[in-house]
Design a protein around this motif. Structure first.
Motif, PDB file in Angstrom:
ATOM      1  N   ILE A 159       0.870  -1.171   0.000  1.00 45.79           N
ATOM      2  CA  ILE A 159       0.000   0.000   0.000  1.00 45.79           C
ATOM      3  C   ILE A 159       0.908   1.221   0.000  1.00 45.79           C
ATOM      4  O   ILE A 159       1.612   1.484   0.976  1.00 45.79           O
ATOM      5  N   THR A 160       0.931   1.959  -1.098  1.00 44.90           N
ATOM      6  CA  THR A 160       1.874   3.055  -1.256  1.00 44.90           C
ATOM      7  C   THR A 160       1.412   4.292  -0.501  1.00 44.90           C
ATOM      8  O   THR A 160       0.260   4.395  -0.066  1.00 44.90           O
ATOM      9  N   ASP A 161       2.332   5.254  -0.374  1.00 49.77           N
ATOM     10  CA  ASP A 161       1.980   6.527   0.251  1.00 49.77           C
ATOM     11  C   ASP A 161       0.896   7.255  -0.548  1.00 49.77           C
ATOM     12  O   ASP A 161       0.049   7.951   0.027  1.00 49.77           O
ATOM     13  N   ASN A 162       0.897   7.074  -1.858  1.00 43.50           N
ATOM     14  CA  ASN A 162      -0.172   7.670  -2.671  1.00 43.50           C
ATOM     15  C   ASN A 162      -1.531   7.057  -2.325  1.00 43.50           C
ATOM     16  O   ASN A 162      -2.554   7.760  -2.281  1.00 43.50           O
ATOM     17  N   ASP A 163      -1.542   5.742  -2.096  1.00 39.18           N
ATOM     18  CA  ASP A 163      -2.781   5.079  -1.691  1.00 39.18           C
ATOM     19  C   ASP A 163      -3.268   5.625  -0.353  1.00 39.18           C
ATOM     20  O   ASP A 163      -4.463   5.915  -0.183  1.00 39.18           O
ATOM     21  N   LEU A 164      -2.361   5.739   0.603  1.00 39.82           N
ATOM     22  CA  LEU A 164      -2.738   6.232   1.923  1.00 39.82           C
ATOM     23  C   LEU A 164      -3.304   7.645   1.846  1.00 39.82           C
ATOM     24  O   LEU A 164      -4.298   7.967   2.505  1.00 39.82           O
ATOM     25  N   HIS A 165      -2.674   8.496   1.040  1.00 39.20           N
ATOM     26  CA  HIS A 165      -3.175   9.861   0.895  1.00 39.20           C
ATOM     27  C   HIS A 165      -4.570   9.848   0.267  1.00 39.20           C
ATOM     28  O   HIS A 165      -5.458  10.613   0.689  1.00 39.20           O
ATOM     29  N   ARG A 166      -4.768   8.980  -0.717  1.00 37.99           N
ATOM     30  CA  ARG A 166      -6.056   8.934  -1.399  1.00 37.99           C
ATOM     31  C   ARG A 166      -7.162   8.423  -0.473  1.00 37.99           C
ATOM     32  O   ARG A 166      -8.278   8.963  -0.488  1.00 37.99           O
ATOM     33  N   TYR A 167      -6.864   7.419   0.347  1.00 38.86           N
ATOM     34  CA  TYR A 167      -7.906   6.830   1.189  1.00 38.86           C
ATOM     35  C   TYR A 167      -8.117   7.593   2.492  1.00 38.86           C
ATOM     36  O   TYR A 167      -9.236   7.627   3.012  1.00 38.86           O
ATOM     37  N   LEU A 168      -7.058   8.202   3.043  1.00 44.36           N
ATOM     38  CA  LEU A 168      -7.162   8.814   4.365  1.00 44.36           C
ATOM     39  C   LEU A 168      -7.273  10.333   4.342  1.00 44.36           C
ATOM     40  O   LEU A 168      -8.006  10.908   5.147  1.00 44.36           O
ATOM     41  N   VAL A 169      -6.532  10.980   3.455  1.00 39.91           N
ATOM     42  CA  VAL A 169      -6.416  12.436   3.504  1.00 39.91           C
ATOM     43  C   VAL A 169      -7.390  13.121   2.555  1.00 39.91           C
ATOM     44  O   VAL A 169      -8.109  14.053   2.944  1.00 39.91           O
ATOM     45  N   SER A 170      -7.422  12.691   1.314  1.00 44.40           N
ATOM     46  CA  SER A 170      -8.240  13.368   0.303  1.00 44.40           C
ATOM     47  C   SER A 170      -9.729  13.446   0.665  1.00 44.40           C
ATOM     48  O   SER A 170     -10.365  14.470   0.390  1.00 44.40           O
ATOM     49  N   PRO A 171     -10.334  12.418   1.287  1.00 46.55           N
ATOM     50  CA  PRO A 171     -11.776  12.507   1.574  1.00 46.55           C
ATOM     51  C   PRO A 171     -12.137  13.455   2.718  1.00 46.55           C
ATOM     52  O   PRO A 171     -13.327  13.731   2.923  1.00 46.55           O
ATOM     53  N   LEU A 172     -11.156  13.942   3.479  1.00 48.88           N
ATOM     54  CA  LEU A 172     -11.458  14.722   4.675  1.00 48.88           C
ATOM     55  C   LEU A 172     -11.940  16.126   4.324  1.00 48.88           C
ATOM     56  O   LEU A 172     -11.271  16.844   3.572  1.00 48.88           O
ATOM     57  N   PRO A 173     -13.067  16.551   4.856  1.00 51.99           N
ATOM     58  CA  PRO A 173     -13.532  17.918   4.619  1.00 51.99           C
ATOM     59  C   PRO A 173     -12.830  18.905   5.547  1.00 51.99           C
ATOM     60  O   PRO A 173     -12.244  18.509   6.571  1.00 51.99           O
ATOM     61  N   VAL A 174     -12.885  20.168   5.203  1.00 52.22           N
ATOM     62  CA  VAL A 174     -12.327  21.211   6.058  1.00 52.22           C
ATOM     63  C   VAL A 174     -13.030  21.169   7.413  1.00 52.22           C
ATOM     64  O   VAL A 174     -14.249  21.031   7.493  1.00 52.22           O
ATOM     65  N   GLY A 175     -12.257  21.249   8.474  1.00 53.91           N
ATOM     66  CA  GLY A 175     -12.835  21.206   9.813  1.00 53.91           C
ATOM     67  C   GLY A 175     -12.717  19.858  10.486  1.00 53.91           C
ATOM     68  O   GLY A 175     -12.942  19.751  11.698  1.00 53.91           O
ATOM     69  N   SER A 176     -12.376  18.823   9.740  1.00 54.69           N
ATOM     70  CA  SER A 176     -12.158  17.506  10.340  1.00 54.69           C
ATOM     71  C   SER A 176     -10.691  17.370  10.748  1.00 54.69           C
ATOM     72  O   SER A 176      -9.848  18.195  10.384  1.00 54.69           O
ATOM     73  N   HIS A 177     -10.388  16.306  11.499  1.00 57.21           N
ATOM     74  CA  HIS A 177      -9.060  16.183  12.104  1.00 57.21           C
ATOM     75  C   HIS A 177      -8.612  14.727  12.039  1.00 57.21           C
ATOM     76  O   HIS A 177      -9.358  13.820  12.402  1.00 57.21           O
ATOM     77  N   LEU A 178      -7.375  14.508  11.576  1.00 55.95           N
ATOM     78  CA  LEU A 178      -6.786  13.161  11.510  1.00 55.95           C
ATOM     79  C   LEU A 178      -5.399  13.181  12.126  1.00 55.95           C
ATOM     80  O   LEU A 178      -4.575  14.046  11.799  1.00 55.95           O
ATOM     81  N   VAL A 179      -5.147  12.224  13.016  1.00 58.36           N
ATOM     82  CA  VAL A 179      -3.806  11.995  13.552  1.00 58.36           C
ATOM     83  C   VAL A 179      -3.385  10.587  13.141  1.00 58.36           C
ATOM     84  O   VAL A 179      -4.125   9.621  13.372  1.00 58.36           O
ATOM     85  N   ALA A 180      -2.213  10.461  12.517  1.00 57.63           N
ATOM     86  CA  ALA A 180      -1.686   9.161  12.103  1.00 57.63           C
ATOM     87  C   ALA A 180      -0.335   8.949  12.771  1.00 57.63           C
ATOM     88  O   ALA A 180       0.520   9.847  12.756  1.00 57.63           O
ATOM     89  N   VAL A 181      -0.129   7.773  13.344  1.00 57.33           N
ATOM     90  CA  VAL A 181       1.132   7.411  13.990  1.00 57.33           C
ATOM     91  C   VAL A 181       1.708   6.214  13.252  1.00 57.33           C
ATOM     92  O   VAL A 181       1.053   5.168  13.145  1.00 57.33           O
TER      93      VAL A 181
END
Length: 410
Positions: free
Chosen positions: A143-165
């Motif tokens: 699972i590439t970094d591009n995949d992770l960005h597409r599944y985790l980051v791109s769908p997030l609307p303004v005002g939401s919050h994600l923490v990844a460790v």
């Protein structure tokens, strides 16, 4: 009015996805990930890491058990085995129907690898990739970094919050976030600070507005009668093939131009003119500090165990960055970001110094055994030498420059 009142009563969601992969042979088979990592790919700590992280979220941050999904390669629940298919499904479900105010948490403990990036979108020329438990050299399931960005980051609307460790090797830019250098803290053993400074593994690639067609050889005079060429790279070159590497002058007839910014005259050689190379990527380490959250993007933070060009290690009992992070947060659930990164950096550095000392001592004993038995354990000595020379510097990534005096929130 009724619709507005209903919307105001919507409670923000909180979800967490925790993935721990040990790569045990009896679960994944002898021909899976262990072929990539050699005879001992099995990790000790990931299962305990995600269990401890789940307890931290419920005890300290008020998460409910039904808000947390835990994936482990323990063979207990086939639907939650961290295979590529299952992981992508759960990654998508984590941020599904995200709305402003929602908070999400993702934790990964396992192997990470790098592969060549062919699109030019990575500064070091490499893609960082998660290694699901069903990955193998013959049937890649990364699972590439591009995949992770597409599944985790791109769908997030303004005002939401994600923490990844990410408690794994090569993890600094696993989410492909825009800012990382400007979020670094000062540590005494290497002044990283707010400047463009990377390890020797990180190849800094710069781009200007041209397209590389060919190498150019620049004359370097070493004596009155002799010149030596140095190979340089320009982003647009003359089209004439060159058969020799040693040149004292570039003939103007050999240089063609199809752009107005290639300046030349009757008495001068046509010379390509361009601005000084500028960084292709926006974060130079001197990004301006924000006065608040960026109103244009969701707030995303990634805490990584090391830089992209580094490896991370676990102790004999499986302890790694996750254990350090949990210990720090148990003492202060909401530390300032600069304090958190400083504490983690010091603790990991101390652990690495201890590991290197033990590796040197182990190498000394191995060499003593080799002399006594007149045999060579070359591979073991190579591994220990590599471990001695490698440290890990935790990184904090974000979509916009962080106020490092702001508090850690999950």
């Amino acid at each position: 009015m009724q619709n507005s009142a209903h919307m105001s009563e919507v409670v923000p969601k909180r979800r967490a996805l925790l993935v721990g992969i040990k790569y045990e042979k009896d679960i994944i088979g002898d021909n899976a990930v262990n072929e990539r990592y050699g005879p001992s790919p099995t990790l000790k700590g990931p299962h305990k890491d995600v269990d401890d992280m789940s307890k931290l979220l419920t005890d300290l941050y008020g998460y409910e058990e039904e808000q947390i999904v835990v994936m482990k390669d323990d063979g207990v629940s086939p639907n939650l085995q961290p295979t590529r298919t299952n992981m992508i499904r759960e990654l998508s479900a984590l941020v599904h129907d995200a709305r402003p105010g929602d908070r999400f948490f993702f934790h990964y403990a396992g192997h990470t690898m790098q592969q060549l990036n062919e699109s030019g979108s990575e500064e070091d020329g490499m893609d960082e990739c998660l290694m699901p438990c069903d990955d193998s050299p013959t049937a890649s399931k990364i699972i590439t970094d591009n995949d992770l960005h597409r599944y985790l980051v791109s769908p997030l609307p303004v005002g939401s919050h994600l923490v990844a460790v990410f408690d794994s090797c090569h993890s600094a830019t696993l989410l492909d976030l825009e800012h990382i250098r400007c979020n670094r803290v000062y540590v005494p053993w290497i002044s990283k600070g707010r400047r463009k400074s990377d390890t020797i593994y990180d190849y800094i690639v710069r781009r200007n507005a041209m397209v590389v067609k060919r190498a150019i050889y620049q004359a370097d005079r070493v004596s009155h009668h002799e010149v030596r060429s140095r190979k340089t790279s320009l982003e647009r070159m003359y089209n004439t093939p060159r058969s020799t590497k040693h040149l004292s002058i570039l003939e103007k007839s050999e240089i063609t131009s199809d752009r107005a910014d290639w300046i030349g005259s009757a008495d001068t050689i046509n010379i390509p003119r361009c601005d000084s190379p500028a960084p292709m990527f926006s974060c130079t380490g001197f990004c301006s500090r924000p006065t608040g959250s960026d109103p244009n993007v969701a707030e995303v933070i990634s805490l990584s165990a090391c830089e992209d060009g580094q490896f991370c290690w676990e102790d004999d009992d499986g302890s790694s960055m996750t254990k350090v992070l949990i210990e720090i947060l148990n003492q202060d659930p909401h530390p300032k970001l600069n304090h958190l990164m400083t504490f983690i950096s010091h603790r990991l550095h101390k652990a690495a110094v201890r590991m290197h000392f033990m590796a040197r001592e182990h190498t000394r004993l191995v060499r003593k055994w080799e002399v006594k038995h007149n045999k060579s354990l070359y591979r073991r000595r190579t591994i220990e030498t590599h471990m001695r020379n490698d440290f890990q510097d935790p990184q904090l990534g974000s979509r916009s420059p962080l106020d490092m005096n702001s508090l850690w929130k999950v």
